[in-house]
Design a protein around this motif. Structure first.
Motif, short mmCIF file in Angstrom:
data_model
loop_
_atom_site.label_atom_id
_atom_site.label_comp_id
_atom_site.label_asym_id
_atom_site.label_seq_id
_atom_site.Cartn_x
_atom_site.Cartn_y
_atom_site.Cartn_z
N PRO A 304 0.67 -1.41 -0.03
CA PRO A 304 0.22 0.04 -0.01
C PRO A 304 0.88 1.38 -0.25
O PRO A 304 0.40 2.25 -0.63
N VAL A 305 1.76 1.20 0.69
CA VAL A 305 2.88 2.49 0.47
C VAL A 305 3.34 2.60 -0.96
O VAL A 305 3.18 4.07 -1.33
N LEU A 306 3.61 1.68 -1.80
CA LEU A 306 3.99 2.11 -3.08
C LEU A 306 2.82 2.28 -3.93
O LEU A 306 2.94 3.32 -5.07
N LEU A 307 1.56 1.91 -3.55
CA LEU A 307 0.42 2.10 -4.52
C LEU A 307 -0.05 3.50 -4.10
O LEU A 307 -0.40 4.18 -5.16
N LEU A 308 0.03 3.80 -2.84
CA LEU A 308 -0.33 5.22 -2.61
C LEU A 308 0.64 6.22 -3.25
O LEU A 308 0.40 7.29 -3.88
N ALA A 309 1.97 5.77 -3.09
CA ALA A 309 3.02 6.69 -3.67
C ALA A 309 2.83 6.74 -5.23
O ALA A 309 3.00 7.99 -5.84
N ALA A 310 2.47 5.90 -5.90
CA ALA A 310 1.98 5.85 -7.42
C ALA A 310 1.17 6.50 -7.61
O ALA A 310 0.81 7.49 -8.51
N ASP A 311 -0.15 6.77 -6.59
CA ASP A 311 -1.25 7.30 -7.17
C ASP A 311 -0.91 8.79 -6.91
O ASP A 311 -1.39 9.67 -7.40
N ILE A 312 -0.27 9.13 -5.71
CA ILE A 312 0.20 10.61 -5.41
C ILE A 312 1.15 11.11 -6.61
O ILE A 312 0.78 12.21 -7.14
N ALA A 313 2.02 10.23 -7.03
CA ALA A 313 2.96 10.72 -8.10
C ALA A 313 1.86 10.93 -9.51
O ALA A 313 2.31 12.06 -10.26
N GLY A 314 0.84 10.05 -9.92
CA GLY A 314 -0.09 10.53 -10.74
C GLY A 314 -0.69 11.72 -10.65
O GLY A 314 -0.91 12.24 -11.68
N ARG A 315 -0.96 12.11 -9.43
CA ARG A 315 -1.59 13.37 -9.44
C ARG A 315 -0.90 14.65 -9.64
O ARG A 315 -1.04 15.64 -10.25
N VAL A 316 0.58 14.36 -9.26
CA VAL A 316 1.60 15.57 -9.34
C VAL A 316 2.11 15.65 -10.78
O VAL A 316 2.24 16.86 -11.21
N LEU A 317 2.29 14.44 -11.37
CA LEU A 317 3.11 14.53 -12.63
C LEU A 317 2.31 15.03 -13.66
O LEU A 317 2.85 15.56 -14.75
N ALA A 318 0.90 14.82 -13.75
CA ALA A 318 0.25 15.47 -14.87
C ALA A 318 -0.88 16.59 -14.51
O ALA A 318 -1.80 16.52 -14.93
#
Length: 349
Positions: A304-318
Motif C-alpha cells: 500500500p505504501v508503493l500504491l499510494l506513492a504511485a497514486d500521488i505521483a500520478g496526481r502531481v506529474l500530470a
C-alpha cells in the motif's frame, strides 16, 4: 559413470533473537511510513491542503471546500489504496510461494486480466453497476483464469515450470485483453466507463465501494497470513512438510482461495493494477529472506505504501489532470520485471 547429484531442498536457517527483533522493528518503521504516506495522500493533489487543515477536515468537518475534498474524495481514495495495495501485495507473495515461482504475479499470470474480463462482461451484457456484482464476477473470472493458466502451463511432459506458467499467463492475459476490448466496442455508450475502469485507478470510488469490498479483502488477508507456517514447511519439500504436520493439498487449496478473494476484490474495486504483486515480494525477500512469517506481513505493509506513492505521483506529474494509478505502476514495474528476467536477480524460494 558418474551418479547424478540431486539438489537438496533449501534449508531454513534459524533466525536469531536479534534478527527477529530487527525484523519486528522494521515492521514498525514500515507501519509508520504507511501512516505518513496516507497523510500525504490526503494532503497532496490538484489542490494541495496543509496538514493542519487535513486534520481539521477529518476531525471537525465544517462544510468548507477543503473539508469536502478530504471527506468525499481523498479519504475513500486513501482507504481503497491501503486495502487494494495490501491485497495485491499479499496475493503476489502467496502466489510466488505456492508456485515456487519468483516471477509469479496476479497480473502476469492472467488472474487480474480474467477478473477484469468477467467484470466487463457483466457490465456490458447484464448492465450491472453495483460493486457486489463486480466482486462476484471478478472472483469467478480470477478463479477461471488461474485454472486455465495452470492447465495451459502444465500441458506436456515438462509440466508447470515457472517460465511456462509465465508464458501461458502472458498469452492468456493478451487474449483476455483482446476479448475485453471487443466487449467494449460492442457497446460504445459505455466505452468511456469501461476504459476508465480497465486502466486501474483509485479516483472516482466512494466509501460504499470500500465498505462493500473491504470485508472480502480483510478475510483474504487473514487467510493468507495464517498460511505462513504451512508455506514455510512446504518450502522444505513436500515430504518434509508432511512430516511437520502440514497437509500440502489443503494448504494449496486455501492458498488458491485466498489469492482469488484478494485479487478478485481488489480488481473489482479499482480495476487491474499491474506489477505491484511482483515487485513487492521481490523487494521484501531481497531484504529479509524467504521466511513467509515475515514476507507476508512486510508485503502487507509495503504494497500500500508503493500504491499510494504511485497514486500521488500520478496526481502531481500530470497537473491539473491525473495519470491513472495503473499506468504509473506499469511504468515503474515493467523495467523491474525486465531487469529481473535479464539478470536472474529474482530471489530463490
Amino acid at each position: 559413470m558418474s551418479t547424478p547429484v540431486r539438489e537438496a531442498p533449501p534449508r531454513k536457517e534459524p533466525v536469531s533473537a536479534t534478527a527477529a527483533a530487527g525484523r519486528a522493528g522494521g515492521l514498525l518503521v514500515l507501519a509508520g511510513v504507511l501512516v505518513l504516506t496516507m497523510a500525504a495522500s490526503l494532503a497532496i493533489g490538484a489542490e494541495s491542503i496543509p496538514l493542519d487543515r487535513v486534520v481539521a477536515g477529518l476531525l471537525h468537518p465544517d462544510g468548507s471546500r477543503e473539508a469536502l475534498i478530504i471527506q468525499d474524495l481523498r479519504v475513500p481514495r486513501t482507504l481503497l489504496g491501503v486495502a487494494v495495495g495490501a491485497a495485491l501485495g499479499l496475493a503476489g507473495a502467496l502466489m510466488q510461494a505456492l508456485t515456487r515461482n519468483p516471477m509469479a504475479e496476479p497480473g502476469l499470470l492472467g488472474v487480474n486480466g480474467g477478473a477484469a474480463f468477467a467484470v466487463v462482461l457483466v457490465i456490458g451484457f447484464l448492465d450491472a453497476r453495483t460493486s457486489l456484482v463486480y466482486v462476484w464476477a471478478a472472483f469467478a473470472g480470477a478463479a477461471g483464469a488461474a485454472l486455465l493458466v495452470y492447465a495451459v502451463g502444465s500441458y506436456g511432459r515438462a509440466g508447470a515450470t515457472p517460465s511456462r506458467l509465465v508464458l501461458a499467463g502472458a498469452a492468456l492475459n493478451a487474449v483476455f485483453s483482446a476479448l475485453t476490448a471487443g466487449v467494449m466496442l460492442l457497446d460504445p455508450r459505455n466505452f468511456d466507463g469501461f476504459r476508465f475502469w480497465q486502466v486501474g485507478s483509485l479516483s472516482g470510488r466512494d466509501l460504499e465501494v470500500f465498505a462493500q469490498l473491504g470485508p472480502f479483502m480483510l478475510g483474504g488477508a487473514v487467510l493468507a497470513l495464517l498460511l505462513a507456517r504451512p508455506l514455510n514447511a512446504l518450502a522444505l519439500g513436500e515430504e518434509a512438510g508432511r512430516a511437520l504436520g502440514v497437509n500440502p493439498g489443503r494448504t494449496r487449496v486455501l492458498g488458491a482461495l485466498a489469492i482469488v478473494v484478494l485479487c478478485g476484490s481488489a480488481t473489482a474495486a479499482v480495476g487491474p493494477i499491474w506489477f505491484l504483486g511482483l515487485a513487492v515480494p521481490f523487494m521484501v525477500r531481497s531484504a529479509i529472506g524467504p521466511d513467509q512469517r515475515w514476507v507476508l506481513p512486510y508485503s502487507l505493509l509495503l504494497a500500500p505504501v508503493l500504491l499510494l506513492a504511485a497514486d500521488i505521483a500520478g496526481r502531481v506529474l500530470a497537473r491539473p489532470g491525473e495519470l491513472e494509478t495503473g499506468i504509473v505502476t506499469a511504468f515503474v514495474g515493467a523495467p523491474v520485471f525486465i531487469w529481473m528476467v535479464r539478470r536472474g536477480k529474482a530471489p530463490k524460494l
